[in-house]
Design an enzyme around this catalytic site. Sequence first.
Site, PDB file in Angstrom:
ATOM      1  N   LYS A 117     -57.240  22.997 -71.664  1.00 27.40           N
ATOM      2  CA  LYS A 117     -56.089  23.212 -71.406  1.00 27.40           C
ATOM      3  C   LYS A 117     -55.444  21.932 -71.965  1.00 27.40           C
ATOM      4  O   LYS A 117     -56.510  20.691 -70.903  1.00 27.40           O
ATOM      5  CB  LYS A 117     -55.189  23.775 -70.517  1.00 27.40           C
ATOM      6  CG  LYS A 117     -54.772  24.693 -70.425  1.00 27.40           C
ATOM      7  CD  LYS A 117     -54.357  25.762 -71.415  1.00 27.40           C
ATOM      8  CE  LYS A 117     -53.033  26.695 -71.079  1.00 27.40           C
ATOM      9  NZ  LYS A 117     -52.947  28.094 -72.007  1.00 27.40           N
TER      10      LYS A 117
HETATM   11  N1  GLU Z   1     -52.288  28.915 -74.566  1.00 29.00           N
HETATM   12  C1  GLU Z   1     -53.408  30.524 -75.476  1.00 29.00           C
HETATM   13  C2  GLU Z   1     -53.446  30.867 -73.999  1.00 29.00           C
HETATM   14  O1  GLU Z   1     -53.131  30.309 -72.377  1.00 29.00           O
HETATM   15  C3  GLU Z   1     -53.943  30.173 -76.670  1.00 29.00           C
HETATM   16  C4  GLU Z   1     -54.861  29.697 -76.863  1.00 29.00           C
HETATM   17  C5  GLU Z   1     -55.718  29.161 -77.799  1.00 29.00           C
HETATM   18  O2  GLU Z   1     -55.337  29.930 -78.649  1.00 29.00           O
HETATM   19  O3  GLU Z   1     -56.352  28.648 -77.920  1.00 29.00           O
HETATM   20  O4  GLU Z   1     -54.485  31.479 -74.122  1.00 29.00           O
END
Ligand code: GLU
Length: 427
Positions: A117
């Site tokens: 993240k």
């Molecule tokens: N931000 C989204 C999540 O928390 C998508 C992450 C992604 O598509 O890599 O799952």
Amino acid sequence: MRRHRIEHRGNPEYYTPIYEMALSQFEAAADKLSLDPNLRKRFTNPKRAIMVNIPIRMDDQSVEVFHGYRVHHDTTLGPSKGGIRFHPDVSLGEVSALAMWMTWKCALMGLPFGGAKGGVRCDPLALSRNELQRLTRRYTAEMIQFIGPDIDVPAPDIGTNEQIMAWMMDTYSQFKGYSIPEIVTGKPISIGGSLGRVEATGRGVVYCILEAMSHLNMKPDGKTVVIQGFGNVGSHTAQILSEKGCKIIAVSDVHCGLYQPNGLDITALRAHVSRHQYLKGYTEASEISNPELLELPCDVLVPAALSEQITNDNADRISCKILAEAANGPTTPTADQILKDRGIFIIPDILANAGGVTVSYFEWVQGLQHFFWKEMEINERLREIVSMTFNNVLKTAISEKVDMRLAAMMLAIRKITESNLARGLFP
Ligand code: GLU
């Protein structure tokens, strides 16, 4: 005692309430699985965390410095994957908790990714388009060593969108000297994005809710739904659920909540938001506050905004049959226990909102193969994976006599453990 606890639980630098939350969910599953103590130590903290200072020239020519993060929690199963968040509350602890959840989410869904993240502490709504572009490009440049189609693949999260992904892709490609669309997912279709990615998280939430309803012998028709958050995830969840016959009686955004006991017209509401940016000013409903909204009696409650919304303070007044966690970490562990004791069926975040990263996986595969799929094919494959995973989690919950969250965590950790032990420890 305290010394022992800190040593046992790894590096306290990551610790914030939200990291504690992620950790306590992990520990519950690790206990239940009698997880190898060496692996337990490894999963307790991220594999690596990058912190950067990002100097940006503002429109008034002054220079502002922002704090940016990218955390790779685990990369056992493949390149790490996860969104980038632009929000004033972003911190190392928050990004690390979200990265840990991505590890479990990808493993649970059977995707060949580790968990990551990123984020920048900023208020994107207070920045001009040019400032936002400079911030995105400089953040990407600072991260250039740590991201890549085979290393770590960013995507949108709270406060970021397709445009930000396009700037990231362009910056990365400029550095490498040629176009590399597969560096990010959630990008515009015109530069290699996938059909169905924008709606994917909402679609996944809906597939989970329909599975939960069928398990609980409920029919979607006329069932009342309350949704906190009307961003990408909340608004698509509302739209798709209303098409399935559910009655969306309340929604909210950062400024206000709207309540209409006869059901909101979601198409009209989305048109209002695309004109005025916020829900405020929509006349076909009455205004309510966010705390009031969460406590409305309904069949399905969908928190689709920030973390830690259902806490010790309001858990005993939450009045739904199904709680579908579209946001990451909306329920604190104490609240989780209270809801469980009250018989509320919880679809945990790593399952409920996994539709987004699942279609991100499709986007990455399509990009690597330069071969693009039809939207129907994408939605069908998504439905298959979400429904199958939901039912695997449910089966585990029943056979192990645990709740859905613990069951989902157990399946995810088991999967990574198996690969980790097969790979062994270097050196
Ligand atoms: N931000 C989204 C999540 O928390 C998508 C992450 C992604 O598509 O890599 O799952």
